[in-house]
Design an enzyme around this catalytic site. Structure first.
Site, PDB file in Angstrom:
ATOM      1  CE  LYS A 161      -2.397   2.158   3.647  1.00 28.23           C
ATOM      2  NZ  LYS A 161      -3.572   1.849   4.818  1.00 28.23           N
ATOM      3  CE  LYS A 163      -0.689   5.836   4.957  1.00 28.42           C
ATOM      4  NZ  LYS A 163      -2.064   5.788   5.468  1.00 28.42           N
TER       5      LYS A 163
HETATM    6  C1  LIG Z   1      -0.650   1.956   8.524  1.00 25.08           C
HETATM    7  C2  LIG Z   1      -1.585   3.281   7.940  1.00 25.08           C
HETATM    8  O1  LIG Z   1      -1.338   3.738   6.937  1.00 25.08           O
HETATM    9  N1  LIG Z   1      -2.377   3.481   8.901  1.00 25.08           N
HETATM   10  C3  LIG Z   1      -3.460   4.636   8.865  1.00 25.08           C
HETATM   11  C4  LIG Z   1      -2.451   6.166   9.031  1.00 25.08           C
HETATM   12  C5  LIG Z   1      -1.776   6.228   9.707  1.00 25.08           C
HETATM   13  C6  LIG Z   1      -0.506   6.799   9.423  1.00 25.08           C
HETATM   14  C7  LIG Z   1       0.433   7.267  10.299  1.00 25.08           C
HETATM   15  C8  LIG Z   1       0.181   7.148  11.563  1.00 25.08           C
HETATM   16  C9  LIG Z   1       1.293   7.458  12.543  1.00 25.08           C
HETATM   17  C10 LIG Z   1       1.120   7.388  13.714  1.00 25.08           C
HETATM   18  C11 LIG Z   1       0.063   6.640  14.168  1.00 25.08           C
HETATM   19  C12 LIG Z   1      -1.150   6.243  13.511  1.00 25.08           C
HETATM   20  C13 LIG Z   1      -0.763   6.450  12.004  1.00 25.08           C
HETATM   21  C14 LIG Z   1      -1.748   6.147  11.337  1.00 25.08           C
HETATM   22  C15 LIG Z   1      -4.298   4.607   7.563  1.00 25.08           C
HETATM   23  O2  LIG Z   1      -4.522   3.482   7.129  1.00 25.08           O
HETATM   24  O3  LIG Z   1      -4.765   5.428   7.141  1.00 25.08           O
HETATM   25 MG   LIG Z   2      -6.114   4.660   5.716  1.00 22.76          MG
END
Ligand SMILES: CC(=O)N[C@@H](Cc1ccc2ccccc2c1)C(=O)O
Ligand SMILES: [Mg+2]
Length: 368
Positions: A161, A163
């Site tokens: 995945k 970002k």
């Molecule tokens: C794994 C993933 O992408 N998680 C979240 C976003 C995210 C990204 C960065 C973070 C930093 C610190 C704590 C929580 C966080 C959550 C998401 O799916 O949107």
């Molecule tokens: Mg997300």
């Protein structure tokens, strides 16, 4: 069960590498852990809040405050508490889903440890291990991204995945496809960075055969996602927008999403997460387990949830070393792209005392 103590711990866990998303860059995970005791058990949980309200409206100090002032006194007053009662007792209070989730999960852990039942068994796990994806941050360059993705594929992750945000979307996706081919499972997550007026631009991702585009628009723009779904071929997945089984059903019926990222922390806990799973399965909508850079405490519960039958896509249930050099629990280690579902009572894991103490920055026993 009667609560005999509730302890909050602030923990600082350095990330192995900065993690950049459309809402900012994180280099350390500041966690709030909850430990409850009852006359014959103890329960642990992890509150998923970030230090600042960038992913959602909640943040660590706010979660600690609402637990201290309102939630724990309300729960402490209940003579015979169980996990199913937590949501009911806290329902007069609006929102604060991550704080509610942490308390419900700690009570559930205590209840299940006392009963000798694992989270997986309780939730209805259909598998004893789950395939794992990995979330890759926004990088400084395409070469750096390709090295990072190559490392995760070598580690065995079954899904990548990426970002994305305006200015870092089509090119990185194209580069990953060109380097690693069309076979790898690939998806993107915008964390609300786009507007429906970006539809034509987002449709440029369609040729790359992505599994999904996660949360392209604002969390409250359900109709915008429904309009975008008509203009973009790649399936839309929602994360921040899905705050309950009810909002999941509404989003599906409005055509706003074809896939759902299930995050217990975002919806008040594992009981609501399972209801969302059930609603999605009933609508033929695949779900996968999202991640909030949990320590082993939160990871254990997420891996159990990810083993339910409707979780047909790999989740962000990555190994401990994706984020941390040292986890709070025994590390979750990827085996052939999978993590094992814990089988012990409750979460099946607990913090390693010396590691927990080394990373604890504050601890507080709440008056009951
Ligand atoms: C794994 C993933 O992408 N998680 C979240 C976003 C995210 C990204 C960065 C973070 C930093 C610190 C704590 C929580 C966080 C959550 C998401 O799916 O949107
Ligand atoms: Mg997300």
């Amino acid at each position: 069960m009667k609560l005999t103590s509730v302890e909050l711990r602030r923990v600082a866990m350095p990330l192995v590498a900065p993690f950049r998303t459309s809402f900012g860059t994180q280099t350390v995970r500041e966690l709030l852990l909850v430990r409850v005791t009852t006359p014959d058990s103890e329960g642990w949980s992890e509150c998923a809040t970030l230090v600042d309200p960038r992913y959602s409206a909640e943040y660590v100090d706010g979660a600690a405050d609402v637990m201290r002032r309102f939630f724990v006194p309300a729960l402490a007053a209940v003579p015979d508490l169980d996990a199913h009662a937590v949501g009911r007792v806290l329902s007069p209070f609006k929102g604060h889903w991550m704080a509610k989730a942490a308390l419900e999960t700690a009570v559930l852990d205590a209840e299940l440890r006392a009963a000798g039942q694992s989270f997986g068994r309780f939730l209805g796990a259909a598998r004893d291990r789950v395939p794992c994806g990995v979330s890759v941050g926004i990088m400084d360059s395409i070469p750096q991204l390709l090295d990072t993705v190559g490392g995760y594929l070598d580690a065995g992750y079954v899904r990548i995945k990426l970002k994305i945000e305006p200015g870092w979307d089509v090119e990185p996706v194209r580069a990953v496809r060109e380097r690693f081919g069309d076979e790898i499972a690939l998806q993107v997550d915008a964390n609300t960075a786009y507007a429906v007026s970006d539809a034509r631009h987002l449709a440029r991702l369609d040729p790359f055969d992505l599994l999904l585009i996660e949360q392209p628009l604002d969390e409250d723009d359900v109709l915008g996602h429904a309009e975008l779904a008509r203009l973009v071929r790649t399936p839309i997945c929602l994360d921040e927008s899905i705050t309950s089984a009810r909002t999941a059903a509404a989003a599906i019926r409005l055509g706003a999403c074809a896939v759902v990222n299930v995050k217990p922390a975002r919806v008040g806990g594992y009981l609501e997460a399972r209801r969302i799973h059930d609603v999605c399965v009933a609508h033929g909508v695949p779900v996968w387990c999202g991640g909030m850079l949990e320590s082993g405490i939160g990871r254990a519960a997420n891996v159990a949830l990810a083993a339910l039958p409707g979780f047909t896509l790999p989740g962000d249930t990555s190994a401990s070393d994706r984020y941390y050099a040292t986890d709070l629990t025994a590390p979750f280690v990827l085996d052939d792209g999978h993590l094992p579902v814990p089988t012990g009572p409750g979460l099946g894991v607990e913090p390693v005392p010396e590691l927990l103490d080394a990373m604890t920055t504050a601890r507080e026993s709440l008056p009951l």
